[in-house]
Motif scaffolding. Structure first.
Motif, PDB file in Angstrom:
ATOM      1  N   THR A 168      11.362 -12.150  -9.139  1.00 29.05           N
ATOM      2  CA  THR A 168      11.861 -12.835  -7.933  1.00 29.05           C
ATOM      3  C   THR A 168      12.301 -11.837  -6.867  1.00 29.05           C
ATOM      4  O   THR A 168      12.363 -12.172  -5.687  1.00 29.05           O
ATOM      5  N   GLU A 169      12.638 -10.615  -7.304  1.00 31.46           N
ATOM      6  CA  GLU A 169      13.026  -9.543  -6.367  1.00 31.46           C
ATOM      7  C   GLU A 169      11.795  -8.680  -6.131  1.00 31.46           C
ATOM      8  O   GLU A 169      11.497  -7.764  -6.907  1.00 31.46           O
ATOM      9  N   ILE A 170      11.085  -8.987  -5.059  1.00 32.08           N
ATOM     10  CA  ILE A 170       9.750  -8.420  -4.853  1.00 32.08           C
ATOM     11  C   ILE A 170       9.669  -7.722  -3.497  1.00 32.08           C
ATOM     12  O   ILE A 170      10.217  -8.213  -2.506  1.00 32.08           O
ATOM     13  N   GLY A 171       8.979  -6.585  -3.464  1.00 32.66           N
ATOM     14  CA  GLY A 171       8.759  -5.871  -2.214  1.00 32.66           C
ATOM     15  C   GLY A 171       7.280  -5.650  -1.952  1.00 32.66           C
ATOM     16  O   GLY A 171       6.438  -5.842  -2.839  1.00 32.66           O
ATOM     17  N   VAL A 172       6.970  -5.249  -0.726  1.00 33.69           N
ATOM     18  CA  VAL A 172       5.580  -5.012  -0.320  1.00 33.69           C
ATOM     19  C   VAL A 172       5.492  -3.687   0.428  1.00 33.69           C
ATOM     20  O   VAL A 172       6.317  -3.412   1.311  1.00 33.69           O
ATOM     21  N   ILE A 173       4.506  -2.893   0.082  1.00 35.18           N
ATOM     22  CA  ILE A 173       4.151  -1.719   0.880  1.00 35.18           C
ATOM     23  C   ILE A 173       2.844  -2.075   1.561  1.00 35.18           C
ATOM     24  O   ILE A 173       1.769  -2.030   0.954  1.00 35.18           O
ATOM     25  N   ALA A 174       2.941  -2.487   2.811  1.00 33.03           N
ATOM     26  CA  ALA A 174       1.785  -2.982   3.553  1.00 33.03           C
ATOM     27  C   ALA A 174       1.137  -1.850   4.345  1.00 33.03           C
ATOM     28  O   ALA A 174       1.786  -0.863   4.695  1.00 33.03           O
ATOM     29  N   GLY A 175      -0.124  -2.013   4.621  1.00 29.98           N
ATOM     30  CA  GLY A 175      -0.802  -1.087   5.512  1.00 29.98           C
ATOM     31  C   GLY A 175      -0.462  -1.421   6.950  1.00 29.98           C
ATOM     32  O   GLY A 175       0.326  -2.335   7.232  1.00 29.98           O
ATOM     33  N   PRO A 176      -1.029  -0.699   7.903  1.00 27.81           N
ATOM     34  CA  PRO A 176      -0.753  -0.961   9.318  1.00 27.81           C
ATOM     35  C   PRO A 176      -1.074  -2.401   9.709  1.00 27.81           C
ATOM     36  O   PRO A 176      -2.121  -2.934   9.332  1.00 27.81           O
ATOM     37  N   ALA A 177      -0.177  -3.021  10.459  1.00 27.00           N
ATOM     38  CA  ALA A 177      -0.394  -4.404  10.896  1.00 27.00           C
ATOM     39  C   ALA A 177      -1.586  -4.523  11.830  1.00 27.00           C
ATOM     40  O   ALA A 177      -2.112  -5.626  12.040  1.00 27.00           O
TER      41      ALA A 177
END
Length: 332
Positions: free
Chosen positions: A175-184
């Motif tokens: 439930t404690e989740i993060g994201v490392i996203a690429g460039p928007a």
């Protein structure tokens, strides 16, 4: 009738020799003159002829392959399949780094050297705009540019892939989740983040702003962004990374922060590049058939080079979740 250098010279008010020197950046012309001649040539749609071009077919049998960060192993996997397909059809692939052609006026792909262009990166949409304006066949691979009329593109199902990751993490109990996203600004970055966020929302889970990092698709970027997110949100038990390169960076960040993977932190990537399968990483990820992606895009481009009447074609490739050793239920 094709525009000639004489037409450019007449419109620019200079000699034909000056046009030749200006377009080749040779000595004997001022910077102002070069800019003026290039502007006129662009307005007229003038493309210098190349001596290497076949007189019988009007083709060079060379394809430009525009790539991004050359140290990124994703491009190595993609380009290998592109070159294989080109070779099978009797074409030569030439690598062009996107930083070398950031100024469309002077881009080598406009001098008649290439029959077509494969764009594996879209960091500067001006390039695609100019390619399209000049009528050069091209195809996008792995990336798209929003708001354009139908163009040739071969892309993975980014949204579905991100949804598969979200469902996996929910299934495990995170439930404690993060994201490392690429460039928007990239379709891969924006679509994967959107698909993941929407899938979590359907299960009543919202991403905290501090749990979302945006960075370039590099190992160093993934490491720095993951460190920042994990430091800001120490309770996180899972990270979804928008590609495997970012995930490898996140694994390094976890090591630096003494977070055990998968016992204390689940890490999931996207693409399934060859490195992800090594036991050193054993990365849970979303598999994209990079060989099929590259070969189908290349074959379609060559078909359009040889028959300009063929319409642009957008193909979305299937993806699947590959479970390996970097995922587990959250610690109790």
């Amino acid at each position: 009738m094709a525009v000639t250098s004489i037409d450019v010279a007449r419109r620019a008010g200079v000699s034909q020799a000056t046009v030749s020197r200006a377009l080749r950046d040779q000595r004997g012309t001022s910077e102002a003159t070069r800019r003026h001649v290039r502007k006129v040539a662009r307005e007229l749609g003038y493309v210098p002829l190349q001596s290497g071009r076949s007189l019988s077919t009007s083709r060079s049998r060379r394809i430009g392959i525009v790539v991004g960060e050359l140290t990124n192993p994703f491009y190595a996997a993609l380009v290998a399949s592109i070159v294989h397909e080109l070779d099978a059809r009797g074409y030569l692939g030439v690598l062009l780094h996107d930083s070398d052609i950031c100024e469309p006026d002077s881009a080598p792909i406009f001098d008649g050297s290439f029959d077509g262009v494969l764009l594996t990166t879209t960091s500067d949409s001006r390039l695609a705009d100019e390619i399209e304006r000049r009528g050069i066949p091209y195809c996008l691979i792995n990336r798209e540019i929003s708001g354009r009329r139908p163009v040739s593109a071969n892309v993975p199902d980014n949204v579905l892939g991100a949804e598969l990751v979200a469902e996996l993490l929910i299934e495990l109990g995170h439930t404690e989740i993060g994201v490392i996203a690429g460039p928007a600004t990239t379709s891969t970055g924006s679509e994967r983040l959107r698909g993941f966020r929407d899938a979590l929302a359907r299960h009543g889970i919202a991403l905290h702003p501090d749990a979302v990092g945006e960075t370039a698709f590099t190992i160093d970027g993934g490491c720095a962004s993951a460190r920042a997110v994990l430091t800001a949100r120490p309770a996180l038990t899972a990270l979804f990374c928008a590609n495997d390169v970012l995930a490898i960076g996140a694994l390094e960040a976890a090591t630096q922060l003494a977070r055990q993977v998968p016992d204390q932190l689940t890490v999931v990537g996207f693409d399934d590049i060859p490195l992800a399968r090594l036991r050193a990483f054993d990365l849970t990820t979303v598999a994209v058939d990079l060989t099929a992606l590259a070969r189908r895009a290349t074959a379609h481009l060559l078909d359009r080079v040889e028959d300009p009447q063929i319409e642009p074609q957008r193909v979305v490739h299937e993806v699947r979740l590959v479970r390996r050793g970097t995922h587990a239920a959250p610690p109790r």
